[in-house]
Design a protein around this motif. Structure first.
Motif, PDB file in Angstrom:
ATOM      1  N   LEU A 283       0.832  -1.207   0.000  1.00 58.60           N
ATOM      2  CA  LEU A 283       0.000   0.000   0.000  1.00 58.60           C
ATOM      3  C   LEU A 283       0.863   1.251   0.000  1.00 58.60           C
ATOM      4  CD1 LEU A 283      -2.714   1.484   0.275  1.00 58.60           C
ATOM      5  CD2 LEU A 283      -2.572   1.102   2.750  1.00 58.60           C
ATOM      6  N   LEU A 284       1.889   1.280   0.826  1.00 62.91           N
ATOM      7  CA  LEU A 284       2.725   2.473   0.922  1.00 62.91           C
ATOM      8  C   LEU A 284       3.592   2.651  -0.306  1.00 62.91           C
ATOM      9  CD1 LEU A 284       3.717   4.901   2.429  1.00 62.91           C
ATOM     10  CD2 LEU A 284       5.141   3.404   3.855  1.00 62.91           C
ATOM     11  N   TYR A 285       4.226   1.594  -0.780  1.00 63.71           N
ATOM     12  CA  TYR A 285       5.086   1.713  -1.959  1.00 63.71           C
ATOM     13  C   TYR A 285       4.276   2.071  -3.212  1.00 63.71           C
ATOM     14  CZ  TYR A 285       9.272  -0.065   0.405  1.00 63.71           C
ATOM     15  OH  TYR A 285      10.360  -0.221   1.241  1.00 63.71           O
ATOM     16  N   GLN A 286       3.088   1.508  -3.351  1.00 57.73           N
ATOM     17  CA  GLN A 286       2.250   1.848  -4.509  1.00 57.73           C
ATOM     18  C   GLN A 286       1.915   3.333  -4.518  1.00 57.73           C
ATOM     19  OE1 GLN A 286      -1.111  -0.804  -4.220  1.00 57.73           O
ATOM     20  NE2 GLN A 286       0.060  -2.610  -4.864  1.00 57.73           N
ATOM     21  N   LEU A 288       3.737   5.773  -3.216  1.00 61.84           N
ATOM     22  CA  LEU A 288       4.955   6.501  -3.579  1.00 61.84           C
ATOM     23  C   LEU A 288       5.244   6.379  -5.068  1.00 61.84           C
ATOM     24  CD1 LEU A 288       7.213   5.411  -0.569  1.00 61.84           C
ATOM     25  CD2 LEU A 288       6.122   7.645  -0.876  1.00 61.84           C
ATOM     26  N   ASP A 289       5.035   5.190  -5.630  1.00 59.20           N
ATOM     27  CA  ASP A 289       5.371   4.957  -7.035  1.00 59.20           C
ATOM     28  C   ASP A 289       4.426   5.664  -8.003  1.00 59.20           C
ATOM     29  OD1 ASP A 289       7.495   3.384  -6.296  1.00 59.20           O
ATOM     30  OD2 ASP A 289       6.417   1.483  -6.525  1.00 59.20           O
ATOM     31  N   ARG A 290       3.210   5.947  -7.566  1.00 57.46           N
ATOM     32  CA  ARG A 290       2.240   6.592  -8.449  1.00 57.46           C
ATOM     33  C   ARG A 290       2.499   8.095  -8.614  1.00 57.46           C
ATOM     34  NH1 ARG A 290      -2.166   3.575  -5.349  1.00 57.46           N
ATOM     35  NH2 ARG A 290      -2.487   1.648  -6.531  1.00 57.46           N
ATOM     36  N   SER A 291       3.443   8.603  -7.860  1.00 55.56           N
ATOM     37  CA  SER A 291       3.650  10.047  -7.812  1.00 55.56           C
ATOM     38  C   SER A 291       5.068  10.412  -8.201  1.00 55.56           C
ATOM     39  CB  SER A 291       3.352  10.551  -6.390  1.00 55.56           C
ATOM     40  OG  SER A 291       3.748  11.886  -6.239  1.00 55.56           O
ATOM     41  N   ASP A 292       5.216  11.580  -8.869  1.00 54.18           N
ATOM     42  CA  ASP A 292       6.536  12.152  -9.104  1.00 54.18           C
ATOM     43  C   ASP A 292       6.935  13.088  -7.969  1.00 54.18           C
ATOM     44  OD1 ASP A 292       6.773  10.870 -11.563  1.00 54.18           O
ATOM     45  OD2 ASP A 292       5.748  12.507 -12.618  1.00 54.18           O
ATOM     46  N   PHE A 293       6.017  13.293  -7.040  1.00 56.83           N
ATOM     47  CA  PHE A 293       6.251  14.203  -5.926  1.00 56.83           C
ATOM     48  C   PHE A 293       7.172  13.558  -4.891  1.00 56.83           C
ATOM     49  CE2 PHE A 293       5.103  16.495  -2.057  1.00 56.83           C
ATOM     50  CZ  PHE A 293       5.033  17.803  -2.499  1.00 56.83           C
ATOM     51  N   TYR A 294       7.087  12.199  -4.805  1.00 55.12           N
ATOM     52  CA  TYR A 294       7.890  11.437  -3.859  1.00 55.12           C
ATOM     53  C   TYR A 294       8.817  10.495  -4.630  1.00 55.12           C
ATOM     54  CZ  TYR A 294       4.102  12.981  -0.800  1.00 55.12           C
ATOM     55  OH  TYR A 294       3.177  13.732  -0.123  1.00 55.12           O
ATOM     56  N   SER A 296      11.338   6.995  -4.250  1.00 58.34           N
ATOM     57  CA  SER A 296      11.853   5.827  -3.535  1.00 58.34           C
ATOM     58  C   SER A 296      12.985   5.243  -4.367  1.00 58.34           C
ATOM     59  CB  SER A 296      10.754   4.781  -3.335  1.00 58.34           C
ATOM     60  OG  SER A 296      11.286   3.588  -2.809  1.00 58.34           O
ATOM     61  N   HIS A 297      14.189   5.228  -3.831  1.00 54.71           N
ATOM     62  CA  HIS A 297      15.360   4.828  -4.605  1.00 54.71           C
ATOM     63  C   HIS A 297      15.632   3.330  -4.581  1.00 54.71           C
ATOM     64  CE1 HIS A 297      16.727   8.873  -5.532  1.00 54.71           C
ATOM     65  NE2 HIS A 297      16.616   9.220  -4.259  1.00 54.71           N
ATOM     66  N   VAL A 298      15.137   2.614  -3.607  1.00 51.82           N
ATOM     67  CA  VAL A 298      15.507   1.207  -3.432  1.00 51.82           C
ATOM     68  C   VAL A 298      14.892   0.353  -4.536  1.00 51.82           C
ATOM     69  CG1 VAL A 298      15.424  -0.775  -1.870  1.00 51.82           C
ATOM     70  CG2 VAL A 298      15.681   1.539  -0.947  1.00 51.82           C
ATOM     71  N   GLU A 299      15.685  -0.553  -5.089  1.00 44.30           N
ATOM     72  CA  GLU A 299      15.190  -1.448  -6.130  1.00 44.30           C
ATOM     73  C   GLU A 299      14.040  -2.290  -5.601  1.00 44.30           C
ATOM     74  OE1 GLU A 299      18.277  -3.746  -7.926  1.00 44.30           O
ATOM     75  OE2 GLU A 299      19.425  -1.985  -8.572  1.00 44.30           O
ATOM     76  N   ARG A 300      13.038  -2.492  -6.432  1.00 43.23           N
ATOM     77  CA  ARG A 300      11.792  -3.112  -5.968  1.00 43.23           C
ATOM     78  C   ARG A 300      11.985  -4.499  -5.384  1.00 43.23           C
ATOM     79  NH1 ARG A 300       6.714  -0.863  -9.419  1.00 43.23           N
ATOM     80  NH2 ARG A 300       7.554   1.215  -9.836  1.00 43.23           N
ATOM     81  N   ALA A 301      12.900  -5.268  -5.914  1.00 37.67           N
ATOM     82  CA  ALA A 301      13.074  -6.652  -5.463  1.00 37.67           C
ATOM     83  C   ALA A 301      13.586  -6.744  -4.030  1.00 37.67           C
ATOM     84  CB  ALA A 301      14.025  -7.393  -6.394  1.00 37.67           C
ATOM     85  N   CYS A 302      14.194  -5.675  -3.523  1.00 33.80           N
ATOM     86  CA  CYS A 302      14.753  -5.741  -2.163  1.00 33.80           C
ATOM     87  C   CYS A 302      14.272  -4.585  -1.297  1.00 33.80           C
ATOM     88  CB  CYS A 302      16.272  -5.802  -2.200  1.00 33.80           C
ATOM     89  SG  CYS A 302      17.063  -4.520  -3.178  1.00 33.80           S
ATOM     90  N   ARG A 303      13.098  -4.034  -1.614  1.00 35.00           N
ATOM     91  CA  ARG A 303      12.527  -2.994  -0.776  1.00 35.00           C
ATOM     92  C   ARG A 303      12.081  -3.568   0.570  1.00 35.00           C
ATOM     93  NH1 ARG A 303       8.394   0.274  -4.803  1.00 35.00           N
ATOM     94  NH2 ARG A 303       9.876   1.867  -5.523  1.00 35.00           N
ATOM     95  N   SER A 304      12.525  -2.936   1.632  1.00 39.89           N
ATOM     96  CA  SER A 304      12.176  -3.398   2.971  1.00 39.89           C
ATOM     97  C   SER A 304      10.679  -3.277   3.229  1.00 39.89           C
ATOM     98  CB  SER A 304      12.937  -2.584   4.012  1.00 39.89           C
ATOM     99  OG  SER A 304      12.471  -2.879   5.313  1.00 39.89           O
ATOM    100  N   ARG A 305      10.126  -4.297   3.891  1.00 35.87           N
ATOM    101  CA  ARG A 305       8.737  -4.219   4.355  1.00 35.87           C
ATOM    102  C   ARG A 305       8.639  -3.487   5.693  1.00 35.87           C
ATOM    103  NH1 ARG A 305       7.676 -10.620   3.588  1.00 35.87           N
ATOM    104  NH2 ARG A 305       7.753 -10.708   1.310  1.00 35.87           N
ATOM    105  N   MET A 306       9.770  -3.309   6.349  1.00 38.26           N
ATOM    106  CA  MET A 306       9.767  -2.737   7.692  1.00 38.26           C
ATOM    107  C   MET A 306      10.095  -1.246   7.706  1.00 38.26           C
ATOM    108  SD  MET A 306       9.087  -5.269   9.870  1.00 38.26           S
ATOM    109  CE  MET A 306       7.786  -5.557   8.665  1.00 38.26           C
ATOM    110  N   ASN A 307      11.043  -0.836   6.883  1.00 34.58           N
ATOM    111  CA  ASN A 307      11.535   0.543   6.890  1.00 34.58           C
ATOM    112  C   ASN A 307      11.479   1.092   5.471  1.00 34.58           C
ATOM    113  OD1 ASN A 307      13.633  -1.240   8.753  1.00 34.58           O
ATOM    114  ND2 ASN A 307      12.726   0.508   9.811  1.00 34.58           N
TER     115      ASN A 307
END
Length: 370
Positions: A283-286, A288-294, A296-307
């Protein structure tokens, strides 16, 4: 009183049910006539508390019988010294995979006690933001066959990089090398095959309980590898032989951790926590990804679920973002001082409702700033 949504990275939010139970038992625990904080760690009451906590943790993680669970102090930072003093005493060679700020700290500390080799790194020193954004491909790892152990940080709390698959050391020609993992910020967020590891360690103040407690889970054959100068209170063999009672353990932190373990069991265990954590992170990553305002640099395959670290495309709006978040009861979203930006830590105790509240604010803030 209304509790805020606490996105702090640690000390972090605790389950509300655990806090209420601890409050009810603060002055007097189960007919003992005193608080847990006041009772002897060697008395029968606390012996029951620590014994139940260990049994529940062993059940949650399905810890094999040939592993010891140790309740220690000093956090993961102290373990950066304690682990090499215990495991590299007879063979002072350690290999590391560098994936973020915490593995870097582990490397720096271990270099005081052993010959350290960086088997792989994902550092991009030229990146203006997000210098660690991935896990290096295992095909690029170069391990020494005679190393005492390989150290990984399972989840980089600052950089938001998490392992979801563990390396096949047999394929790397190092099947005999113990795998040591700092699991501070993702332990108990999903099932974990403990038998794959020689040692797991972590501070409690993220997914387990309050600060002050450190957990170590160690395979028994590694207990007697310590350097002769390793302090007795930090020598795993000594701690194991004394059932974590060689010195006074962090009794109240162990008590709270035990309540958290019982809460996790009541929620359905680690498979259920993983299901919830996947839903929250998606929910949170989706959003962030839908916007150019925010960003997220981390590659999707290893994005943390915690932080979940993220940046505002226009960082001049950072202060306004944090002020607006605080007005809505969304706290501790400021990123770590070493990387800047924002960070939302969404550990087990953070319900989906808290993530929805953050998502609503992200969308509303973007609209007001457009």
């Amino acid at each position: 009183m209304t509790r805020a949504w606490n996105f702090g990275a640690g000390p972090a939010a605790l389950p509300e049910a655990v806090l209420k139970q601890a409050a009810d038992e603060m002055l007097e625990w189960h007919g003992a006539g005193m608080s847990v904080m006041e009772m002897s760690h060697r008395g029968k009451d606390f012996s029951g508390i620590i014994g139940q906590a260990e049994a529940d943790l062993r059940e949650l993680l399905k810890v094999p019988a040939n592993y010891k669970i140790l309740f220690m102090q000093g956090g993961a930072i102290a373990e950066n010294a304690i682990v090499p003093m215990n495991l590299a005493g007879k063979n002072p060679k350690i290999d590391f995979v560098e994936t973020g700020s915490w593995s870097t700290k582990s490397i720096t500390e271990a270099s005081r006690y052993a010959d350290v080799h960086i088997a792989a790194t994902s550092l991009n020193p030229k990146a203006p933001q997000g210098k660690y954004t991935r896990i290096p491909s295992v095909s690029d790892w170069h391990l020494r066959p005679d190393t005492a152990y390989l150290h990984l940080c399972g989840n980089e709390t600052i950089d938001g990089v998490e392992y979801f698959a563990w390396p096949d050391l047999e394929a790397l020609g190092a099947g005999h090398v113990p795998l040591v993992v700092d699991v501070s910020s993702h332990i108990l967020s999903r099932p974990l095959d403990v038998a794959k590891f020689g040692l797991l360690y972590g501070g409690a103040q993220k997914n387990i309980g309050p600060a002050g407690l450190t957990l170590v889970i160690i395979r028994e054959d590694l207990l007697d590898q310590a350097h002769p100068l390793c302090p007795s209170a930090f020598r795993y063999k000594t701690v194991a032989e004394n059932a974590s009672m060689f010195n006074t353990p962090p009794t109240y932190s162990i008590y709270i951790a035990g309540l958290v373990f019982q809460w996790l069991k009541a929620q359905g265990g680690l498979a259920e926590m993983e299901r919830r954590n996947i839903a929250k992170a998606e929910l949170l990553y989706q959003t962030l990804d839908r916007s150019d305002f925010y960003i997220s640099h981390v590659e999707r395959a290893c994005r943390s679920r915690m932080n979940v670290p993220f940046f505002l495309a226009d960082e001049s709006r950072n202060d306004a973002f944090l002020a607006g978040a605080a007005e809505r009861g969304l706290l501790q979203l400021k990123g770590h001082k070493s990387v800047g930006g924002m960070r939302a830590s969404i550990y087990n105790a953070m319900p989906i409702e808290g993530v929805r509240a953050l998502v609503d604010y992200l969308q509303d803030f973007e609209k007001t700033q457009a």
